[in-house]
Design a protein around this motif. Structure first.
Motif, short mmCIF file in Angstrom:
data_model
loop_
_atom_site.label_atom_id
_atom_site.label_comp_id
_atom_site.label_asym_id
_atom_site.label_seq_id
_atom_site.Cartn_x
_atom_site.Cartn_y
_atom_site.Cartn_z
N SER A 16 25.83 -18.68 -131.84
CA SER A 16 25.15 -20.06 -131.58
C SER A 16 23.68 -19.96 -131.14
O SER A 16 23.76 -18.93 -129.88
N LEU A 17 22.87 -20.39 -131.28
CA LEU A 17 21.41 -20.15 -130.66
C LEU A 17 21.30 -21.12 -129.55
O LEU A 17 22.04 -22.27 -129.59
N HIS A 18 20.74 -20.72 -128.42
CA HIS A 18 20.70 -21.51 -127.23
C HIS A 18 19.22 -21.42 -126.75
O HIS A 18 18.53 -20.02 -127.11
N VAL A 19 18.75 -22.35 -126.05
CA VAL A 19 17.28 -22.46 -125.62
C VAL A 19 17.36 -21.92 -123.99
O VAL A 19 18.54 -22.46 -123.41
N LEU A 20 16.31 -21.05 -123.61
CA LEU A 20 16.31 -20.83 -122.27
C LEU A 20 14.93 -21.15 -121.76
O LEU A 20 13.86 -21.15 -122.43
N LYS A 21 15.22 -21.72 -120.53
CA LYS A 21 13.87 -22.24 -119.93
C LYS A 21 13.98 -21.84 -118.39
O LYS A 21 15.12 -22.29 -117.87
N LEU A 22 12.92 -21.45 -117.62
CA LEU A 22 13.06 -21.16 -116.26
C LEU A 22 12.13 -22.37 -115.72
O LEU A 22 11.14 -22.41 -115.44
N THR A 23 13.36 -23.26 -115.57
CA THR A 23 12.76 -24.46 -114.60
C THR A 23 12.48 -24.14 -113.28
O THR A 23 12.80 -23.07 -112.84
N LEU A 24 12.02 -24.93 -112.28
CA LEU A 24 11.92 -24.76 -110.90
C LEU A 24 13.22 -24.40 -110.17
O LEU A 24 13.34 -23.27 -109.43
N GLY A 25 14.07 -25.46 -110.66
CA GLY A 25 15.50 -25.12 -110.10
C GLY A 25 16.07 -23.62 -110.55
O GLY A 25 16.74 -22.94 -109.68
N ALA A 26 15.96 -23.25 -111.94
CA ALA A 26 16.38 -21.95 -112.37
C ALA A 26 15.65 -20.78 -111.63
O ALA A 26 16.18 -19.97 -111.04
N LEU A 27 14.36 -21.00 -111.28
CA LEU A 27 13.58 -19.92 -110.52
C LEU A 27 13.99 -19.72 -109.03
O LEU A 27 14.39 -18.67 -108.50
N ALA A 28 14.40 -21.07 -108.60
CA ALA A 28 14.88 -20.88 -107.10
C ALA A 28 16.42 -20.30 -107.16
O ALA A 28 16.53 -19.56 -106.13
N GLU A 29 17.13 -20.58 -107.93
CA GLU A 29 18.55 -19.89 -108.02
C GLU A 29 18.25 -18.32 -108.33
O GLU A 29 19.05 -17.66 -107.77
N LEU A 30 17.45 -17.95 -109.04
CA LEU A 30 17.32 -16.65 -109.46
C LEU A 30 16.59 -15.78 -108.10
O LEU A 30 17.18 -14.88 -107.80
#
Length: 107
Positions: A16-30
């Motif tokens: 299955s294809l999934h979309v990835l995006k680095l939101t501000l929240g995702a960046l903070a988590e990272l």
């Protein structure tokens, strides 16, 4: 379908294809997970090739969650990635590049 102008990329997991995006929240988590104090250090870590498989997994998991997928890091670790680890690394590099690219054109 991913919109590269919005910093989105796709990754095929378990067929299955999934979309990835680095939101501000995702960046903070990272940042927190990888122990980097700022975004520049985080990007430089990947650009210089000083990343591990665990770092790659953390980046992809954050991008998936930023793209709206409800997938845990453990589930991602068990998923079949179309194209294997090399494709995962290419998608991660593209995700970072699109997320931190300078806008083209007008101001």
């Amino acid at each position: 379908m991913a919109n590269p102008y919005a910093g989105e990329v796709t990754l095929e997991l378990d067929g299955s294809l999934h979309v990835l995006k680095l939101t501000l929240g995702a960046l903070a988590e990272l940042e927190a997970e990888l122990g980097e104090g700022d975004l520049i250090s985080l990007v430089q870590r990947f650009e210089s090739g000083r990343f591990s498989a665990s770092d790659l997994l953390a980046l992809l998991a954050a991008g998936l969650r930023g793209g709206g997928a409800q997938i845990s890091r453990d589930a991602l670790a068990r998923a079949e990635i179309s194209g294997g680890p090399m494709q995962a690394a290419r998608v991660a590099a593209q995700l970072l590049a699109l997320s931190f690219a300078q806008p083209q054109g007008g101001s």
